[in-house]
Structures are given as C-alpha cells and as structure tokens.
Write a protein that holds these residues in place. Structure first.
Motif, PDB file in Angstrom:
ATOM      1  N   LEU A   1       0.832  -1.202   0.000  1.00  0.00           N
ATOM      2  CA  LEU A   1       0.000   0.000   0.000  1.00  0.00           C
ATOM      3  C   LEU A   1       0.865   1.250   0.000  1.00  0.00           C
ATOM      4  O   LEU A   1       1.919   1.284   0.637  1.00  0.00           O
ATOM      5  CB  LEU A   1      -0.896   0.043   1.239  1.00  0.00           C
ATOM      6  N   GLU A   2       0.379   2.286  -0.679  1.00  0.00           N
ATOM      7  CA  GLU A   2       1.046   3.589  -0.623  1.00  0.00           C
ATOM      8  C   GLU A   2       0.465   4.368   0.548  1.00  0.00           C
ATOM      9  O   GLU A   2      -0.754   4.488   0.679  1.00  0.00           O
ATOM     10  CB  GLU A   2       0.834   4.364  -1.923  1.00  0.00           C
ATOM     11  N   VAL A   3       1.342   4.865   1.411  1.00  0.00           N
ATOM     12  CA  VAL A   3       0.905   5.551   2.627  1.00  0.00           C
ATOM     13  C   VAL A   3       1.738   6.804   2.865  1.00  0.00           C
ATOM     14  O   VAL A   3       2.823   6.969   2.307  1.00  0.00           O
ATOM     15  CB  VAL A   3       1.029   4.628   3.867  1.00  0.00           C
ATOM     16  N   ASP A   4       1.198   7.685   3.699  1.00  0.00           N
ATOM     17  CA  ASP A   4       1.967   8.805   4.250  1.00  0.00           C
ATOM     18  C   ASP A   4       2.260   8.447   5.697  1.00  0.00           C
ATOM     19  O   ASP A   4       1.347   8.093   6.453  1.00  0.00           O
ATOM     20  CB  ASP A   4       1.171  10.111   4.211  1.00  0.00           C
ATOM     21  N   ILE A   5       3.542   8.536   6.094  1.00  0.00           N
ATOM     22  CA  ILE A   5       3.928   8.265   7.467  1.00  0.00           C
ATOM     23  C   ILE A   5       4.595   9.490   8.073  1.00  0.00           C
ATOM     24  O   ILE A   5       5.054  10.374   7.349  1.00  0.00           O
ATOM     25  CB  ILE A   5       4.887   7.053   7.576  1.00  0.00           C
ATOM     26  N   VAL A   6       4.625   9.523   9.402  1.00  0.00           N
ATOM     27  CA  VAL A   6       5.394  10.535  10.120  1.00  0.00           C
ATOM     28  C   VAL A   6       6.580   9.819  10.746  1.00  0.00           C
ATOM     29  O   VAL A   6       6.418   8.891  11.538  1.00  0.00           O
ATOM     30  CB  VAL A   6       4.549  11.236  11.202  1.00  0.00           C
ATOM     31  N   LEU A   7       7.780  10.246  10.369  1.00  0.00           N
ATOM     32  CA  LEU A   7       9.001   9.687  10.927  1.00  0.00           C
ATOM     33  C   LEU A   7       9.182  10.185  12.354  1.00  0.00           C
ATOM     34  O   LEU A   7       8.662  11.235  12.728  1.00  0.00           O
ATOM     35  CB  LEU A   7      10.211  10.094  10.076  1.00  0.00           C
ATOM     36  N   LYS A   8       9.949   9.427  13.153  1.00  0.00           N
ATOM     37  CA  LYS A   8      10.177   9.797  14.560  1.00  0.00           C
ATOM     38  C   LYS A   8      10.684  11.247  14.678  1.00  0.00           C
ATOM     39  O   LYS A   8      10.189  12.009  15.494  1.00  0.00           O
ATOM     40  CB  LYS A   8      11.192   8.817  15.162  1.00  0.00           C
ATOM     41  N   GLN A   9      11.635  11.605  13.836  1.00  0.00           N
ATOM     42  CA  GLN A   9      12.217  12.950  13.942  1.00  0.00           C
ATOM     43  C   GLN A   9      11.255  14.046  13.461  1.00  0.00           C
ATOM     44  O   GLN A   9      11.485  15.216  13.706  1.00  0.00           O
ATOM     45  CB  GLN A   9      13.550  13.042  13.188  1.00  0.00           C
TER      46      GLN A   9
ATOM     47  N   ARG B   1       4.971   6.103  11.654  1.00  0.00           N
ATOM     48  CA  ARG B   1       3.573   5.749  11.912  1.00  0.00           C
ATOM     49  C   ARG B   1       2.687   6.269  10.787  1.00  0.00           C
ATOM     50  O   ARG B   1       2.815   7.412  10.367  1.00  0.00           O
ATOM     51  CB  ARG B   1       3.122   6.320  13.254  1.00  0.00           C
ATOM     52  N   VAL B   2       1.766   5.406  10.345  1.00  0.00           N
ATOM     53  CA  VAL B   2       0.891   5.735   9.223  1.00  0.00           C
ATOM     54  C   VAL B   2      -0.085   6.830   9.625  1.00  0.00           C
ATOM     55  O   VAL B   2      -0.788   6.723  10.632  1.00  0.00           O
ATOM     56  CB  VAL B   2       0.118   4.489   8.736  1.00  0.00           C
ATOM     57  N   LYS B   3      -0.114   7.904   8.834  1.00  0.00           N
ATOM     58  CA  LYS B   3      -1.074   8.990   9.040  1.00  0.00           C
ATOM     59  C   LYS B   3      -2.220   8.894   8.048  1.00  0.00           C
ATOM     60  O   LYS B   3      -3.343   9.254   8.367  1.00  0.00           O
ATOM     61  CB  LYS B   3      -0.383  10.351   8.908  1.00  0.00           C
ATOM     62  N   SER B   4      -1.942   8.442   6.833  1.00  0.00           N
ATOM     63  CA  SER B   4      -3.018   8.274   5.865  1.00  0.00           C
ATOM     64  C   SER B   4      -2.645   7.192   4.861  1.00  0.00           C
ATOM     65  O   SER B   4      -1.477   6.989   4.561  1.00  0.00           O
ATOM     66  CB  SER B   4      -3.353   9.584   5.147  1.00  0.00           C
ATOM     67  N   ILE B   5      -3.690   6.511   4.392  1.00  0.00           N
ATOM     68  CA  ILE B   5      -3.534   5.468   3.384  1.00  0.00           C
ATOM     69  C   ILE B   5      -3.971   6.068   2.068  1.00  0.00           C
ATOM     70  O   ILE B   5      -5.094   6.569   1.930  1.00  0.00           O
ATOM     71  CB  ILE B   5      -4.397   4.235   3.748  1.00  0.00           C
ATOM     72  N   LEU B   6      -3.076   6.056   1.088  1.00  0.00           N
ATOM     73  CA  LEU B   6      -3.333   6.765  -0.168  1.00  0.00           C
ATOM     74  C   LEU B   6      -3.950   5.867  -1.222  1.00  0.00           C
ATOM     75  O   LEU B   6      -4.851   6.279  -1.941  1.00  0.00           O
ATOM     76  CB  LEU B   6      -2.031   7.366  -0.700  1.00  0.00           C
ATOM     77  N   GLY B   7      -3.428   4.678  -1.360  1.00  0.00           N
ATOM     78  CA  GLY B   7      -3.963   3.852  -2.419  1.00  0.00           C
ATOM     79  C   GLY B   7      -3.415   2.445  -2.368  1.00  0.00           C
ATOM     80  O   GLY B   7      -2.511   2.136  -1.596  1.00  0.00           O
ATOM     81  N   GLY B   8      -4.015   1.634  -3.222  1.00  0.00           N
ATOM     82  CA  GLY B   8      -3.692   0.236  -3.226  1.00  0.00           C
ATOM     83  C   GLY B   8      -2.393  -0.086  -3.900  1.00  0.00           C
ATOM     84  O   GLY B   8      -1.935   0.626  -4.784  1.00  0.00           O
ATOM     85  N   GLY B   9      -1.812  -1.142  -3.429  1.00  0.00           N
ATOM     86  CA  GLY B   9      -0.619  -1.673  -4.060  1.00  0.00           C
ATOM     87  C   GLY B   9      -1.003  -2.854  -4.926  1.00  0.00           C
ATOM     88  O   GLY B   9      -2.158  -3.072  -5.251  1.00  0.00           O
ATOM     89  N   ALA B  10      -0.032  -3.622  -5.297  1.00  0.00           N
ATOM     90  CA  ALA B  10      -0.263  -4.795  -6.135  1.00  0.00           C
ATOM     91  C   ALA B  10      -1.164  -5.784  -5.425  1.00  0.00           C
ATOM     92  O   ALA B  10      -0.975  -6.092  -4.259  1.00  0.00           O
ATOM     93  CB  ALA B  10       1.083  -5.445  -6.468  1.00  0.00           C
ATOM     94  N   GLY B  11      -2.168  -6.244  -6.144  1.00  0.00           N
ATOM     95  CA  GLY B  11      -3.032  -7.304  -5.610  1.00  0.00           C
ATOM     96  C   GLY B  11      -4.110  -6.843  -4.660  1.00  0.00           C
ATOM     97  O   GLY B  11      -4.731  -7.660  -4.020  1.00  0.00           O
ATOM     98  N   GLU B  12      -4.348  -5.569  -4.564  1.00  0.00           N
ATOM     99  CA  GLU B  12      -5.331  -5.092  -3.595  1.00  0.00           C
ATOM    100  C   GLU B  12      -6.735  -5.612  -3.889  1.00  0.00           C
ATOM    101  O   GLU B  12      -7.481  -5.939  -2.992  1.00  0.00           O
ATOM    102  CB  GLU B  12      -5.363  -3.563  -3.570  1.00  0.00           C
ATOM    103  N   ASP B  13      -7.083  -5.691  -5.172  1.00  0.00           N
ATOM    104  CA  ASP B  13      -8.444  -6.080  -5.542  1.00  0.00           C
ATOM    105  C   ASP B  13      -8.598  -7.582  -5.769  1.00  0.00           C
ATOM    106  O   ASP B  13      -9.651  -8.043  -6.152  1.00  0.00           O
ATOM    107  CB  ASP B  13      -8.893  -5.329  -6.794  1.00  0.00           C
ATOM    108  N   GLN B  14      -7.546  -8.321  -5.553  1.00  0.00           N
ATOM    109  CA  GLN B  14      -7.611  -9.768  -5.761  1.00  0.00           C
ATOM    110  C   GLN B  14      -7.953 -10.445  -4.442  1.00  0.00           C
ATOM    111  O   GLN B  14      -7.306 -10.220  -3.451  1.00  0.00           O
ATOM    112  CB  GLN B  14      -6.279 -10.292  -6.303  1.00  0.00           C
ATOM    113  N   ALA B  15      -8.978 -11.292  -4.484  1.00  0.00           N
ATOM    114  CA  ALA B  15      -9.398 -11.963  -3.255  1.00  0.00           C
ATOM    115  C   ALA B  15      -8.999 -13.424  -3.273  1.00  0.00           C
ATOM    116  O   ALA B  15      -8.906 -14.037  -4.285  1.00  0.00           O
ATOM    117  CB  ALA B  15     -10.897 -11.855  -3.071  1.00  0.00           C
TER     118      ALA B  15
END
Length: 74
Positions: A15-23, A60-74
């Motif tokens: 998954l593509e995400v935005d994270i906040v680094l410790k610093q 730490r994840v602040k927001s989830i932006l979009g799917g990665g490979a295989g997101e829609d495959q069940a």
C-alpha cells in the motif's frame, strides 16, 4: 476503507501511505512511500500503525493513499 492508519487490518504490504518519521513527530511532516513491513503487533494504535517502507524508513501511518499490487484480488 479506514484511511487514518490507526487500524492494523487496513494496512498491507504494497500500500502507498503517508507516514510521520520519529524525527518529524513535532512538525507533523509526512513522508510518502510503499509499505514493506508492519511493525505494530496490536490491532490498532492511537498514533498510527508503525510500518517500515520499502526504502527502509520507519514511521507511523497517518493516511492510506492507495492500493498496491493485488489489492483487488481476493
């Protein structure tokens, strides 16, 4: 989908995400990347699930932006 990043079940490798680094916690500056590993063991965390990105950065994840490979495959 829960886009806040507080629920472990919403986060998967690839998954593509935005994270906040410790610093960057004081400023809230986010870093964008692709999840490689989920480091938080609990089902949820009030400050966001801790992940390692493919480039090795950890935060730490602040927001989830979009799917990665295989997101829609069940």
């Amino acid at each position: 989908m829960n886009g806040s990043g507080r629920q472990r079940s919403a986060i998967r490798p690839g998954l593509e995400v935005d994270i906040v680094l410790k610093q960057d916690q004081r400023t809230g500056k986010t870093t964008r990347g692709i999840v490689k590993d989920i480091l938080t063991k609990s089902a949820d965390h009030p400050h966001g699930i801790k992940v390692r990105l493919q480039d090795g950065q950890v935060g730490r994840v602040k927001s989830i932006l979009g799917g990665g490979a295989g997101e829609d495959q069940a």
